[in-house]
Motif scaffolding. Structure first.
Motif, PDB file in Angstrom:
ATOM      1  N   SER A   5      38.796  39.613  23.734  1.00 12.44           N
ATOM      2  CA  SER A   5      38.960  40.228  25.133  1.00 12.44           C
ATOM      3  C   SER A   5      38.856  39.128  26.004  1.00 12.44           C
ATOM      4  N   ILE A   7      38.516  39.078  30.679  1.00 14.24           N
ATOM      5  CA  ILE A   7      38.476  39.418  32.023  1.00 14.24           C
ATOM      6  C   ILE A   7      39.319  38.258  33.011  1.00 14.24           C
ATOM      7  N   LEU A   9      40.231  37.426  36.941  1.00 10.12           N
ATOM      8  CA  LEU A   9      39.943  37.571  38.439  1.00 10.12           C
ATOM      9  C   LEU A   9      40.923  36.726  39.058  1.00 10.12           C
ATOM     10  N   LEU A  27      43.229  51.327  37.925  1.00 11.05           N
ATOM     11  CA  LEU A  27      41.987  50.365  37.838  1.00 11.05           C
ATOM     12  C   LEU A  27      41.464  50.795  38.762  1.00 11.05           C
ATOM     13  N   ARG A  28      40.009  51.439  38.472  1.00  8.75           N
ATOM     14  CA  ARG A  28      39.096  52.011  39.567  1.00  8.75           C
ATOM     15  C   ARG A  28      37.974  50.987  39.811  1.00  8.75           C
ATOM     16  N   HIS A  29      37.207  50.444  38.682  1.00 10.18           N
ATOM     17  CA  HIS A  29      36.056  49.837  39.079  1.00 10.18           C
ATOM     18  C   HIS A  29      35.541  49.262  37.628  1.00 10.18           C
ATOM     19  N   LEU A  30      34.547  48.187  37.849  1.00 11.40           N
ATOM     20  CA  LEU A  30      33.783  47.799  36.648  1.00 11.40           C
ATOM     21  C   LEU A  30      32.018  48.372  36.747  1.00 11.40           C
ATOM     22  N   ALA A  31      31.880  48.843  35.565  1.00  4.80           N
ATOM     23  CA  ALA A  31      30.568  49.339  35.401  1.00  4.80           C
ATOM     24  C   ALA A  31      29.579  48.496  34.632  1.00  4.80           C
ATOM     25  N   PHE A  32      28.116  48.287  34.945  1.00  2.00           N
ATOM     26  CA  PHE A  32      27.237  47.638  34.524  1.00  2.00           C
ATOM     27  C   PHE A  32      25.997  48.484  33.706  1.00  2.00           C
ATOM     28  N   ASP A  69      31.622  45.048  46.009  1.00  2.00           N
ATOM     29  CA  ASP A  69      31.498  43.728  45.854  1.00  2.00           C
ATOM     30  C   ASP A  69      31.964  43.052  47.154  1.00  2.00           C
ATOM     31  N   LEU A  75      31.860  48.571  42.425  1.00  2.00           N
ATOM     32  CA  LEU A  75      30.918  48.337  41.061  1.00  2.00           C
ATOM     33  C   LEU A  75      29.765  49.416  41.152  1.00  2.00           C
ATOM     34  N   GLU A  76      29.725  49.829  39.530  1.00  2.00           N
ATOM     35  CA  GLU A  76      28.965  50.941  39.516  1.00  2.00           C
ATOM     36  C   GLU A  76      27.633  50.338  38.270  1.00  2.00           C
TER      37      GLU A  76
END
Length: 80
Positions: A5, A7, A9, A27-32, A69, A75-76
């Motif tokens: 996989s 990513i 950008l 596509l909503r957001h990235l979560a950490f 960002d 970003l979550e």
């Protein structure tokens, strides 16, 4: 990534702005995942990052919050 996989950008000069917020479609957001949302929120705020109020996931009972960002995309942070 070991499983193949990736990513990607992209950044384009003069690209049009688009509305974006965590509850948007597509596509909503990235979560950490973080161990403690409050500690992460406090750290980001000490770096002059605006962070939303902490919320609680109705299904899991876990804490989460959002910040933006540099391109104002959400970003979550999600507590594990």
């Amino acid at each position: 990534m070991p499983d193949g996989s990736q990513i990607e950008l992209f950044s384009f000069d003069g690209a049009p702005t688009r509305p974006s917020y965590p509850e948007a479609q597509g596509l909503r957001h990235l979560a950490f995942k973080v161990a403690d949302v409050q500690i992460a929120k406090t750290y980001l705020e000490s770096c002059d990052v605006n962070v939303e109020d902490i919320r609680v996931d109705e299904i899991t009972g876990k804490k989460f919050t959002f910040f933006a960002d540099p391109d104002n995309l959400p970003l979550e942070l999600y507590e594990v």
